[in-house]
Motif scaffolding. Structure first.
Motif, short mmCIF file in Angstrom:
data_model
loop_
_atom_site.label_atom_id
_atom_site.label_comp_id
_atom_site.label_asym_id
_atom_site.label_seq_id
_atom_site.Cartn_x
_atom_site.Cartn_y
_atom_site.Cartn_z
N VAL A 261 0.83 -1.20 0.00
CA VAL A 261 0.00 0.00 0.00
C VAL A 261 0.87 1.25 0.00
CG1 VAL A 261 -1.60 1.37 1.40
CG2 VAL A 261 -2.04 -1.05 1.02
N LYS A 262 1.92 1.25 0.82
CA LYS A 262 2.81 2.41 0.88
C LYS A 262 3.49 2.65 -0.46
CE LYS A 262 5.23 5.76 2.65
NZ LYS A 262 4.59 7.11 2.74
N GLY A 263 3.96 1.58 -1.10
CA GLY A 263 4.59 1.72 -2.41
C GLY A 263 3.63 2.27 -3.45
N ALA A 264 2.39 1.74 -3.44
CA ALA A 264 1.38 2.22 -4.38
C ALA A 264 1.00 3.66 -4.11
CB ALA A 264 0.14 1.32 -4.31
N GLU A 265 0.82 3.99 -2.84
CA GLU A 265 0.42 5.35 -2.47
C GLU A 265 1.47 6.38 -2.89
OE1 GLU A 265 -1.71 7.17 1.42
OE2 GLU A 265 0.26 6.29 1.77
N ASP A 266 2.74 6.06 -2.69
CA ASP A 266 3.79 7.01 -3.07
C ASP A 266 3.78 7.27 -4.57
OD1 ASP A 266 4.54 7.22 -0.46
OD2 ASP A 266 6.35 5.99 -0.63
N ALA A 267 3.59 6.20 -5.36
CA ALA A 267 3.56 6.36 -6.82
C ALA A 267 2.33 7.16 -7.27
CB ALA A 267 3.59 4.99 -7.49
N LEU A 268 1.19 6.89 -6.65
CA LEU A 268 -0.05 7.54 -7.06
C LEU A 268 -0.13 8.99 -6.62
CD1 LEU A 268 -2.47 4.57 -6.28
CD2 LEU A 268 -1.82 5.40 -8.55
N SER A 269 0.33 9.27 -5.40
CA SER A 269 0.25 10.65 -4.91
C SER A 269 1.11 11.59 -5.74
CB SER A 269 0.67 10.71 -3.43
OG SER A 269 2.01 10.30 -3.27
N ASP A 270 2.19 11.08 -6.30
CA ASP A 270 3.03 11.90 -7.18
C ASP A 270 2.25 12.39 -8.40
OD1 ASP A 270 5.18 11.64 -5.51
OD2 ASP A 270 6.17 10.06 -6.67
N LYS A 271 1.23 11.64 -8.78
CA LYS A 271 0.42 11.99 -9.95
C LYS A 271 -0.93 12.58 -9.57
CE LYS A 271 3.47 10.47 -12.89
NZ LYS A 271 4.19 11.38 -13.79
N GLY A 272 -1.10 12.88 -8.29
CA GLY A 272 -2.33 13.52 -7.86
C GLY A 272 -3.51 12.60 -7.62
N TYR A 273 -3.25 11.32 -7.40
CA TYR A 273 -4.33 10.37 -7.14
C TYR A 273 -4.39 10.02 -5.66
CZ TYR A 273 -5.08 9.38 -12.12
OH TYR A 273 -5.37 9.48 -13.44
N MET A 274 -5.60 9.79 -5.18
CA MET A 274 -5.81 9.32 -3.81
C MET A 274 -6.01 7.80 -3.84
SD MET A 274 -8.90 10.31 -1.16
CE MET A 274 -10.15 9.81 -2.35
N LEU A 275 -5.40 7.11 -2.88
CA LEU A 275 -5.54 5.65 -2.79
C LEU A 275 -6.52 5.32 -1.66
CD1 LEU A 275 -4.52 2.89 -3.82
CD2 LEU A 275 -2.84 2.94 -1.98
N VAL A 276 -7.53 4.53 -1.99
CA VAL A 276 -8.52 4.08 -1.01
C VAL A 276 -8.40 2.57 -0.88
CG1 VAL A 276 -10.97 3.93 -0.41
CG2 VAL A 276 -10.08 5.97 -1.58
N VAL A 277 -8.12 2.09 0.34
CA VAL A 277 -7.87 0.65 0.55
C VAL A 277 -9.06 0.00 1.24
CG1 VAL A 277 -5.39 1.02 0.69
CG2 VAL A 277 -6.74 0.98 2.78
N ALA A 278 -9.23 -1.31 0.97
CA ALA A 278 -10.32 -2.08 1.57
C ALA A 278 -9.87 -3.52 1.72
CB ALA A 278 -11.57 -2.00 0.70
N SER A 279 -10.23 -4.13 2.85
CA SER A 279 -9.89 -5.53 3.12
C SER A 279 -11.11 -6.41 2.88
CB SER A 279 -9.39 -5.70 4.55
OG SER A 279 -9.17 -7.06 4.86
N SER A 280 -10.92 -7.50 2.17
CA SER A 280 -12.04 -8.40 1.85
C SER A 280 -12.21 -9.51 2.88
CB SER A 280 -11.83 -9.03 0.47
OG SER A 280 -10.74 -9.93 0.52
N ASN A 281 -11.26 -9.63 3.81
CA ASN A 281 -11.27 -10.72 4.79
C ASN A 281 -11.31 -12.09 4.10
OD1 ASN A 281 -11.30 -8.92 7.03
ND2 ASN A 281 -13.50 -8.66 6.78
N SER A 282 -10.70 -12.15 2.94
CA SER A 282 -10.60 -13.40 2.16
C SER A 282 -11.97 -13.96 1.77
CB SER A 282 -9.81 -14.46 2.94
OG SER A 282 -8.50 -14.01 3.22
N GLN A 283 -12.96 -13.10 1.63
CA GLN A 283 -14.31 -13.52 1.28
C GLN A 283 -14.64 -13.08 -0.15
OE1 GLN A 283 -16.86 -11.81 4.26
NE2 GLN A 283 -15.85 -12.88 5.94
N PRO A 284 -14.79 -14.02 -1.09
CA PRO A 284 -15.08 -13.66 -2.48
C PRO A 284 -16.31 -12.78 -2.65
CG PRO A 284 -14.44 -15.97 -2.34
CD PRO A 284 -14.58 -15.48 -0.92
N GLU A 285 -17.36 -13.05 -1.85
CA GLU A 285 -18.58 -12.25 -2.00
C GLU A 285 -18.34 -10.79 -1.58
OE1 GLU A 285 -18.75 -14.42 1.98
OE2 GLU A 285 -18.22 -14.89 -0.11
#
Length: 350
Positions: free
Chosen positions: A93-117
């Motif tokens: 997440v940190k690696g993705a956030e650093d790359a995206l913030s440089d381009k003006g994007y916000m990263l929103v994360v969510a955990s699925s708890n390993s549940q496909p539904e």
């Protein structure tokens, strides 16, 4: 009187248009306005037209989702992963956030708890919220509902450590060569009964690790005892239980490859309970370089990679896909792994 009129005029000027005003003008409920804004399929075209007309007349701009209806980018990327407790994902997440913030994007994360539904629900949520793209570590690669949901998504998707039967970019570590190199090392020491404890046999990570393990044996001309393969879970409890079973065999393994961050503590506890010595009685290699691997006595040899670099590379590929700077054909990107030799391996006792 002039002062009162001036105050009333000022009050009129600052009155803010709300969802209640839109609902009143359109002649619908507030919830219906929300469903239209979020592009819910349950709304009829007639009602949708009324609401959109009211929004236009009143000049209402509720949020980024409403802006998305007029073609304005939300500048938002979603990231769905399976387990928020896994520290590997925090680095990704940190690696993705650093790359995206440089381009003006916000990263929103969510955990699925390993549940496909839940994964399906989250993908649909990011679709409604007008995400510009999605980073995704899907739990079940063959889940039909998930495949259909991703196909219907209106944004590019980059998979992390997974592969689907869809034309989608994927970024992952080179688990095949990392596991192959570790297995070759144990074989070079004279080990012929090497156990492997892992999970993910239905996803890219598990398949690549098993393929590397099997290829090393094949090239060495050493047959694999399938009883030594325990490939059903990454959980600590699974590592503990299966290590006990392996070490209780009449012809037990002389080495174990523990492929999964949470497995190591269970494996070490089972070895200790059996009163065995590492590496004198059994050699041990694990994946992912954790504090436990470094601080254990002896320190455990590891197959490691940089999860920060993995997350960053996945985000950069997604940005290239959004900007249409990459070929139409899906791309597979691999982050290198390395085998770090410590004090947990030695030749087997004769």
């Amino acid at each position: 009187m002039a002062l009162k009129e001036q105050t009333l005029t000022a009050t009129k000027k600052i009155k803010r248009v709300t969802v209640h005003d839109v609902a009143r003008v359109a002649g619908v409920a507030i919830g219906t306005v929300s469903r239209v804004v979020n592009d819910a399929p349950s709304v009829t075209e007639e009602v949708r037209s009324k609401v959109l007309k009211a929004i236009s007349e009143l000049g209402w701009t509720p949020n980024a989702a409403a802006q998305g209806m007029r073609g304005v980018s939300a500048r938002m990327i979603g990231f769905i992963f399976s387990d928020i407790r896994n520290p590997l994902y925090s680095s990704m997440v940190k690696g993705a956030e650093d790359a995206l913030s440089d381009k003006g994007y916000m990263l929103v994360v969510a955990s699925s708890n390993s549940q496909p539904e839940r994964e399906v629900a989250l993908v649909k949520l990011f679709t409604r919220r007008r995400a510009d793209g999605l980073l995704f570590t899907v739990e079940e690669e063959s889940d039909a509902d998930m495949l259909q949901t991703i196909k219907a998504a209106r944004f590019p998707v980059v998979l992390i450590e997974r592969e689907l039967a869809l034309p989608i970019d994927t970024v992952g570590a080179d688990h095949f060569n990392g596991t192959r190199q570790a297995t070759e090392y144990l074989l070079s020491l004279g080990h012929r009964r090497i156990a492997m404890i892992s999970g993910g046999k239905t996803n890219r990570v598990g398949r690549d690790r098993l393929s590397g393990f099997l290829q090393a044996h094949q090239h060495a001309g050493v047959p694999v005892d399938r009883e030594l393969l325990r490939l059903d879970s990454f959980a600590t409890e699974y590592g503990f239980r299966e290590t006990q079973v392996l070490l209780g065999m009449s012809k037990r393994p002389t080495a174990i490859i523990s492929s999964g961050m949470h497995l190591l503590s269970g494996v070490l506890e089972a070895v200790r309970m059996k009163g065995l010595d590492i590496p004198g009685d059994i050699s041990l290699i694990t994946s992912n370089d954790t504090e436990l691997a470094r601080l254990a006595t002896p320190a455990i040899s590891v197959i490691r990679y940089d999860p920060y670099a993995l997350g960053r590379e996945a985000a950069l590929q997604l940005l290239r896909r959004i900007a249409r700077e990459t070929p139409v054909e899906p791309i597979r990107i691999e982050i290198p792994t390395e085998f770090v030799l410590r004090q947990s391996c030695s030749p087997p006792r004769s």
